[in-house]
Design a protein around this motif. Structure first.
Motif, PDB file in Angstrom:
ATOM      1  N   HIS A 254     -27.384 -60.165  19.254  1.00 62.44           N
ATOM      2  CA  HIS A 254     -27.743 -59.177  18.232  1.00 62.44           C
ATOM      3  C   HIS A 254     -28.165 -59.947  16.856  1.00 62.44           C
ATOM      4  O   HIS A 254     -27.382 -61.067  16.557  1.00 62.44           O
ATOM      5  CB  HIS A 254     -26.436 -58.386  17.700  1.00 62.44           C
TER       6      HIS A 254
ATOM      7  N   HIS B 260     -28.228 -56.441  28.622  1.00 60.71           N
ATOM      8  CA  HIS B 260     -28.477 -56.759  27.054  1.00 60.71           C
ATOM      9  C   HIS B 260     -28.454 -58.211  26.768  1.00 60.71           C
ATOM     10  O   HIS B 260     -27.679 -58.837  26.248  1.00 60.71           O
ATOM     11  CB  HIS B 260     -27.120 -56.051  26.384  1.00 60.71           C
TER      12      HIS B 260
ATOM     13  N   ILE C 166     -27.713 -57.042  22.696  1.00 64.90           N
ATOM     14  CA  ILE C 166     -28.356 -55.628  22.750  1.00 64.90           C
ATOM     15  C   ILE C 166     -29.533 -55.684  23.786  1.00 64.90           C
ATOM     16  O   ILE C 166     -29.904 -56.690  24.165  1.00 64.90           O
ATOM     17  CB  ILE C 166     -28.898 -55.281  21.290  1.00 64.90           C
TER      18      ILE C 166
ATOM     19  N   THR D  10     -29.528 -50.673  16.546  1.00 67.04           N
ATOM     20  CA  THR D  10     -29.158 -50.059  17.759  1.00 67.04           C
ATOM     21  C   THR D  10     -27.496 -50.163  17.984  1.00 67.04           C
ATOM     22  O   THR D  10     -26.758 -51.079  17.501  1.00 67.04           O
ATOM     23  CB  THR D  10     -29.777 -50.460  19.018  1.00 67.04           C
ATOM     24  N   ASN D  11     -26.776 -48.792  18.372  1.00 70.57           N
ATOM     25  CA  ASN D  11     -25.443 -48.799  18.689  1.00 70.57           C
ATOM     26  C   ASN D  11     -25.322 -49.307  20.159  1.00 70.57           C
ATOM     27  O   ASN D  11     -24.086 -49.140  20.506  1.00 70.57           O
ATOM     28  CB  ASN D  11     -24.903 -47.414  18.398  1.00 70.57           C
ATOM     29  N   ASP D  12     -26.368 -49.588  20.793  1.00 72.04           N
ATOM     30  CA  ASP D  12     -26.353 -49.826  22.286  1.00 72.04           C
ATOM     31  C   ASP D  12     -26.023 -51.125  22.119  1.00 72.04           C
ATOM     32  O   ASP D  12     -26.975 -52.045  22.608  1.00 72.04           O
ATOM     33  CB  ASP D  12     -27.567 -49.413  23.017  1.00 72.04           C
ATOM     34  N   ARG D  13     -24.809 -51.654  22.242  1.00 70.49           N
ATOM     35  CA  ARG D  13     -24.698 -52.920  22.308  1.00 70.49           C
ATOM     36  C   ARG D  13     -23.127 -53.352  22.985  1.00 70.49           C
ATOM     37  O   ARG D  13     -22.221 -52.526  23.102  1.00 70.49           O
ATOM     38  CB  ARG D  13     -24.507 -53.663  20.470  1.00 70.49           C
TER      39      ARG D  13
ATOM     40  N   ALA E  28     -34.312 -53.003  22.074  1.00 66.47           N
ATOM     41  CA  ALA E  28     -33.720 -52.332  20.918  1.00 66.47           C
ATOM     42  C   ALA E  28     -33.865 -52.770  19.701  1.00 66.47           C
ATOM     43  O   ALA E  28     -34.282 -53.849  19.375  1.00 66.47           O
ATOM     44  CB  ALA E  28     -32.231 -52.332  21.432  1.00 66.47           C
ATOM     45  N   ASP E  29     -33.757 -51.620  18.717  1.00 69.78           N
ATOM     46  CA  ASP E  29     -33.934 -51.914  17.185  1.00 69.78           C
ATOM     47  C   ASP E  29     -32.595 -52.689  16.805  1.00 69.78           C
ATOM     48  O   ASP E  29     -31.626 -52.591  17.527  1.00 69.78           O
ATOM     49  CB  ASP E  29     -34.287 -50.566  16.635  1.00 69.78           C
TER      50      ASP E  29
END
Ligand SMILES: [Ca+2]
Length: 254
Positions: free
Chosen positions: A49, A45, A57, A65-68, A61-62
């Motif tokens: 962010h 990551h 992130i 994103t919740n992928d953090r 990723a946008d």
């Protein structure tokens, strides 16, 4: 900024020639890639962010994103903790596997930036057991050589010097003897340039009429070499205890 993945058709299914696909990729809007460096994000990551800076992130990723993941592990002890004005945060070195490595020690270089200062104190506040010897050097200016400034040691003969040697001139350098017993942690060492103790520095109480002393406090960079360590060099001590930890280095000047 949102990142779009350039879409293109597979050359095996597309009637378009492969070179056209290459052209489309080249002419597309490249995503802004990030690599892990000072941002202290993990490799998986690597991008801070953009909206919530404590998170990292993935590159592609946008923003929503919740992928953090947390940007800095609460268990981390990076070097900037050494001068963040917070006694509660500590820099911790890597572990020394051998006594030889520990005796070789580490060197911390501090660039005061923005030019030259008059420095009067350096305070080292340790998290770990203290080193048994410390060499402090300074550069008056960035383009000049390093000069010795102060030594500390449990036994100054390791530097070929006498314990608590007299200071003959305002800019003389000596080696102050460290005590034989020190706390296991949270000890501190202070280098004070203008001090009558334990050895009177000539001119310490007449700074403005002592040109060589005024020169002696001019600093643009500081190098602190830590060597050896109290408490951890006995063969019975597990090597994982052999590391340096510093809560804070305070450089006081003007
Ligand atoms: Ca700190």
């Amino acid at each position: 900024m949102a990142i779009e993945n350039p879409s293109f058709e597979s050359p095996t299914r597309s009637p378009k020639p492969f070179v056209l696909d290459i052209f489309e990729i080249r002419s597309g809007k490249f995503p802004q890639l990030h690599t892990q460096s000072e941002c202290r994000c993990p490799g998986s990551h690597p991008r801070v962010h953009p909206l919530v800076q404590r998170y990292c992130i993935p590159n592609s990723a946008d923003d929503t994103t919740n992928d953090r993941v947390l940007r800095l592990s609460p268990e981390a002890h990076p070097l900037n903790y050494i001068n963040d004005n917070d006694i509660g945060t500590s820099w911790i070195s890597s572990v020394f596997y051998t006594i030889e490595q520990l005796n070789h020690g580490v060197t911390i270089t501090i660039d005061l930036e923005n030019g030259q200062y008059q420095v009067f104190y350096i305070i080292l506040q340790f998290f770990s057991p203290q080193p048994e010897a410390i060499q402090i050097q300074r550069k008056k200016q960035h383009d000049l050589d390093w000069e010795d400034w102060q030594y500390f040691s449990r036994d100054c003969s390791v530097f070929g010097m006498e314990n608590n040697g007299l200071l003959e001139y305002p800019d003389s350098v000596n080696c102050l003897q460290l005590p034989s017993i020190t706390p296991y942690s949270r000890g501190n060492i202070t280098f004070s340039v203008l001090t009558p103790e334990p050895n009177r520095r000539p001119g310490y109480n007449d700074f403005y009429n002592t040109p060589s002393l005024q020169e002696f406090v001019k600093v643009s960079e500081i190098k602190i070499h830590l060597l050896g360590q109290y408490h951890t060099t006995a063969p019975s001590v597990d090597f994982r205890h052999r590391y340096y930890g510093i809560d804070e280095i305070t450089v006081s000047g003007r």
